[in-house]
Every structure is written in structure tokens, then in C-alpha cells.
Design a protein around this motif. Sequence first.
Motif, short mmCIF file in Angstrom:
data_model
loop_
_atom_site.label_atom_id
_atom_site.label_comp_id
_atom_site.label_asym_id
_atom_site.label_seq_id
_atom_site.Cartn_x
_atom_site.Cartn_y
_atom_site.Cartn_z
N UNK A 1 0.83 -1.22 0.00
CA UNK A 1 0.00 0.00 0.00
C UNK A 1 0.85 1.25 0.00
N UNK A 2 0.35 2.28 -0.66
CA UNK A 2 0.99 3.58 -0.60
C UNK A 2 0.75 4.21 0.78
N UNK A 3 1.59 5.14 1.20
CA UNK A 3 1.35 5.83 2.48
C UNK A 3 -0.02 6.50 2.47
N UNK A 4 -0.81 6.20 3.47
CA UNK A 4 -2.16 6.77 3.55
C UNK A 4 -3.20 6.03 2.75
N UNK A 5 -2.88 4.83 2.23
CA UNK A 5 -3.83 4.06 1.42
C UNK A 5 -5.12 3.78 2.19
N UNK A 6 -6.23 3.96 1.50
CA UNK A 6 -7.53 3.61 2.06
C UNK A 6 -8.30 2.81 1.00
N UNK A 7 -8.70 1.58 1.33
CA UNK A 7 -9.49 0.82 0.36
C UNK A 7 -10.87 1.43 0.19
N UNK A 8 -11.54 1.05 -0.89
CA UNK A 8 -12.91 1.49 -1.09
C UNK A 8 -13.78 1.01 0.06
N UNK A 9 -14.81 1.74 0.42
CA UNK A 9 -15.65 1.33 1.55
C UNK A 9 -16.48 0.10 1.20
N UNK A 10 -16.85 -0.64 2.24
CA UNK A 10 -17.75 -1.78 2.07
C UNK A 10 -17.08 -2.98 1.41
N UNK A 11 -17.90 -3.81 0.78
CA UNK A 11 -17.41 -5.05 0.17
C UNK A 11 -16.39 -4.80 -0.93
N UNK A 12 -16.53 -3.69 -1.63
CA UNK A 12 -15.60 -3.41 -2.72
C UNK A 12 -14.20 -3.09 -2.22
N UNK A 13 -14.04 -2.90 -0.91
CA UNK A 13 -12.72 -2.75 -0.34
C UNK A 13 -11.89 -4.01 -0.44
N UNK A 14 -12.54 -5.15 -0.73
CA UNK A 14 -11.81 -6.40 -0.92
C UNK A 14 -11.16 -6.49 -2.30
N UNK A 15 -11.42 -5.53 -3.15
CA UNK A 15 -11.01 -5.62 -4.56
C UNK A 15 -9.49 -5.72 -4.71
N UNK A 16 -8.75 -4.89 -3.98
CA UNK A 16 -7.30 -4.83 -4.17
C UNK A 16 -6.50 -5.01 -2.88
N UNK A 17 -6.93 -4.31 -1.84
CA UNK A 17 -6.09 -4.17 -0.66
C UNK A 17 -5.68 -5.48 -0.01
N UNK A 18 -6.56 -6.45 0.03
CA UNK A 18 -6.23 -7.67 0.77
C UNK A 18 -5.24 -8.57 0.04
N UNK A 19 -4.84 -8.17 -1.17
CA UNK A 19 -3.85 -8.94 -1.92
C UNK A 19 -2.45 -8.33 -1.85
N UNK A 20 -2.26 -7.35 -0.98
CA UNK A 20 -0.97 -6.69 -0.87
C UNK A 20 -0.02 -7.48 0.02
N UNK A 21 0.31 -8.67 -0.46
CA UNK A 21 1.19 -9.56 0.29
C UNK A 21 1.83 -10.55 -0.67
N UNK A 22 3.15 -10.52 -0.79
CA UNK A 22 3.87 -11.53 -1.55
C UNK A 22 3.78 -11.42 -3.07
N UNK A 23 3.29 -10.29 -3.58
CA UNK A 23 3.18 -10.12 -5.03
C UNK A 23 4.06 -8.95 -5.47
N UNK A 24 4.27 -8.86 -6.80
CA UNK A 24 5.16 -7.85 -7.36
C UNK A 24 4.42 -7.05 -8.42
N UNK A 25 4.83 -5.80 -8.57
CA UNK A 25 4.11 -4.86 -9.43
C UNK A 25 4.61 -4.96 -10.86
N UNK A 26 3.67 -4.95 -11.79
CA UNK A 26 3.96 -4.83 -13.22
C UNK A 26 3.30 -3.57 -13.74
N UNK A 27 3.89 -2.99 -14.76
CA UNK A 27 3.39 -1.72 -15.28
C UNK A 27 3.23 -1.78 -16.80
N UNK A 28 2.30 -0.95 -17.32
CA UNK A 28 2.27 -0.63 -18.73
C UNK A 28 1.23 -1.27 -19.61
#
Length: 421
Positions: A354-381
Motif C-alpha cells: 500500500x501507498x502511504x495513507x492508502x484507504x481501500x474502497x468502503x464496504x465489500x468493494x474494499x476487498x477488490x485490491x487491498x487484501x492482496x498486498x502480500x507476496x506479489x510484485x508490481x507490473x506496469x504498462x
Amino acid sequence: MDDAADLAARFNRVRARSRALAAPLSPEDAQVQSMDDCSPAKWHLAHTTWFFERFVLAERDGYTPFDSDFDFLFNSYYQSVGTMHARPHRGLVTRPTLSRVLEYRDAIDARMRERLGRDDLDTHARQVLLLGTHHEQQHQELLLTDIKHAFWCNPLRPAYRDDLPVAAGRDTPVDWIESGERIVEVGAPAWPQASAFAYDNESPRHRVLVPAHALASRPVSNAEYRAFIEDGGYRNAALWMSEGFSRIQRDGWARPLYWDEDLQREFTLGGMRDIDPHAPVCHISYFEADAYARWAGARLPTEFEWESAASGHAVEGHFADDTGGLHPRAATAGRGLRQLFGDVWEWTSSAYMPYPGFRPLPGSLGEYNGKFMCGQWVLRGGSCATPPAHVRASYRNFFYPPDRWQFSGLRLARDLSDRTR
């Protein structure tokens, strides 16, 4: 997307594109699941429909679901809305049939269009609908990568489409584009407070220190990667992360996914084809990208080095349109950074955090990204399988280090000893 007509047009366009991508598939094709990480095309078509039904239509009291069983079958990972069928067993769901899933899509599309036509969506519902269209575009790419893996597993190696064009490339030299140490702003303003759409994992926008470095002007080519293989790159433990070397020994990796042993041909969505030596190498894991970079006397860029470079470039490239061939193409001649967008996702050296100050979307849609911030690597483009206009400089894709079935490649980076340059 404040205008209902614009939102409806986007909804219709995205939904039609999914149907078009699935059109070449038979019911048998749409059923197959070739590994745990993949999903059947039929499931992608149903799940993206379930998203709109569950998070837009069903939010209204008294809503009657199309089929009450679908809430279990086609939920992906939203624990807060109920249980779901196990991901590794999605290919066992032979019923509902493909025709029933398409009937489901038609019914939910009609209900959504009726609500849109009456301008009967409040601000929150419009925001969720817009998010749902971007979510479906992600699944359009997954539909292509997943069916490619399934067809590769078929001993006949059938083509997804026989009419995909083949583009012959030519060799272009690599230049090194230098950048001095500086403080840059990265990320996107938090949506929906900001008007421009971005996923929650792209925010908040913040400042970072980027050291002096140089980026290669284009991604690593097939010919360059072949030289790594022929130099014994897959046998040299000194080049590899320990986990990566254990993986290649355990699974027998000796070349990118979909390459033949002779290193001359590869499987594509158009079937078996000769490898274009000048096109970007793709279908490599983070481990392979990192080992190649070390062999080349370089490293992978950080996601912030990548974003600071890409922010000044138009989002143009070879994407998943009807003329791109659904396969990476060689860079064109030119100066400066090229192919930052499209062709292949580029592995970075940055962990998905997570970026500093990251806040997931409220409610169920907060599960969309934030809970996967563990053990993965970023790709771009983005890649040749990414829908056009779906990515931006701040877009953060993420996968596990061994993952290879996506159109993933690499661009090299180097440190600069002179930090004033």
C-alpha cells in the motif's frame, strides 16, 4: 462519467466486447480450466455479470435475482457478501451451460439498461457501475490469457483465431535514457473523490525520491533473451533468487512459457508461429526477469522509476484491439523511451504494497485490491491483451513471482554512479 448517456455507452461497449472476445469459443472451449490460476471463459462471462447484479441491481430492496445459485457460483473472493465456489474447481461447473450464462448476461444487461434509461442510479450506483466496467476489462484480458493457456495444454495446439495478423519486426538498438536524482509525484488522486477513475491501489498521490538511474529505451527482445538461455542462464544459480532457482529445478523451466525446445517457435493466440527475434520476450516470471537483468549487468526498474518516466508519454501502443494481432510486436525505430504501454506488462522490482495513507474502497468493494498486498510484485504498462484505454501511467498490476501465463516481459534499468546527472 457523470452523464448517464456516457455511462450507458461505456457499459454497452464493454459488455459487447466481452461477447466478441468469447465468440470464437465453442461451449467446450468455454468450459475448460487448465490450471488453478486460470478460470473458464464461461466463468469470466458469468462473474462479470454477477458483479453488476450483486453490487448495483441487488442493492435495491426487493430485488429478485436471476438465479439464486449464481451468487455462490460466480462470486470470486468477496467474503463479505457470502461463500463462493472454490477457484480451482470452476471448470467442474458444467451447469449452467454456456447458453444459460449468455442468457444471464442478456437479462442483467437489459435490467441495467432499463435503470440507465430511466436515469435511475444514484451517485454511488454510478460509481460502482463505472468500477464494474473497468473490472470487466480486467477479465477480458484474463479471458484471453486463460484460453491461451488452455489451448496450449491441448496437444493439437489450436488457434484461438486463425485470422490474427503477423507483424514482422526489425532490430532496433537499445539506448539508455538517463534521469538524475529527483523527487517526483506518483500515484493517482483518490477516486471517486477525484473525477478521473483510478483503482484504490493507485492512491493517494504522493512524493517519492527517485535516485539517479537509466532506463532501457525498449523492452528486452526475444533474441536478447535467447542469448541468455544459450549462455546457460537457466543453469547458473548465481543469477537467481533462491526461490526462483528452486522453482526452475522443480518444474524444469528452461525457456519462456510457450516456447518450443528449439527456441525457434512459440504458441500464440494465432497458433504455433515462428518467434520474431525482435519482438519483446513475454510469458516470463519475475524470477526469470530478475535473473536476466542480473545476467545483463543491470536490474529491474522500481515502479516509481517506471511511472516517473511514463508520466510524460501518451498511452499509446499495441493493445487488444482488432488490428494488433493479440501478440507483442517489435519496437519501431525512434529515439527515447518506447513501448512503455502495450505489448508486454513490465515486471518491476517493487513489491505490491500500500501507498502511504492508502484507504481501500468502503464496504465489500474494499476487498477488490487491498487484501492482496502480500507476496506479489508490481507490473506496469499493459499488454497486447489489455483493452485499449484501460491503463494509465499510475496503473499497478500485480502477480506472484512464479506467474508466467500473463503477457509479462521486462525493461532493464541501471544505477548511475554520478547522482548529479
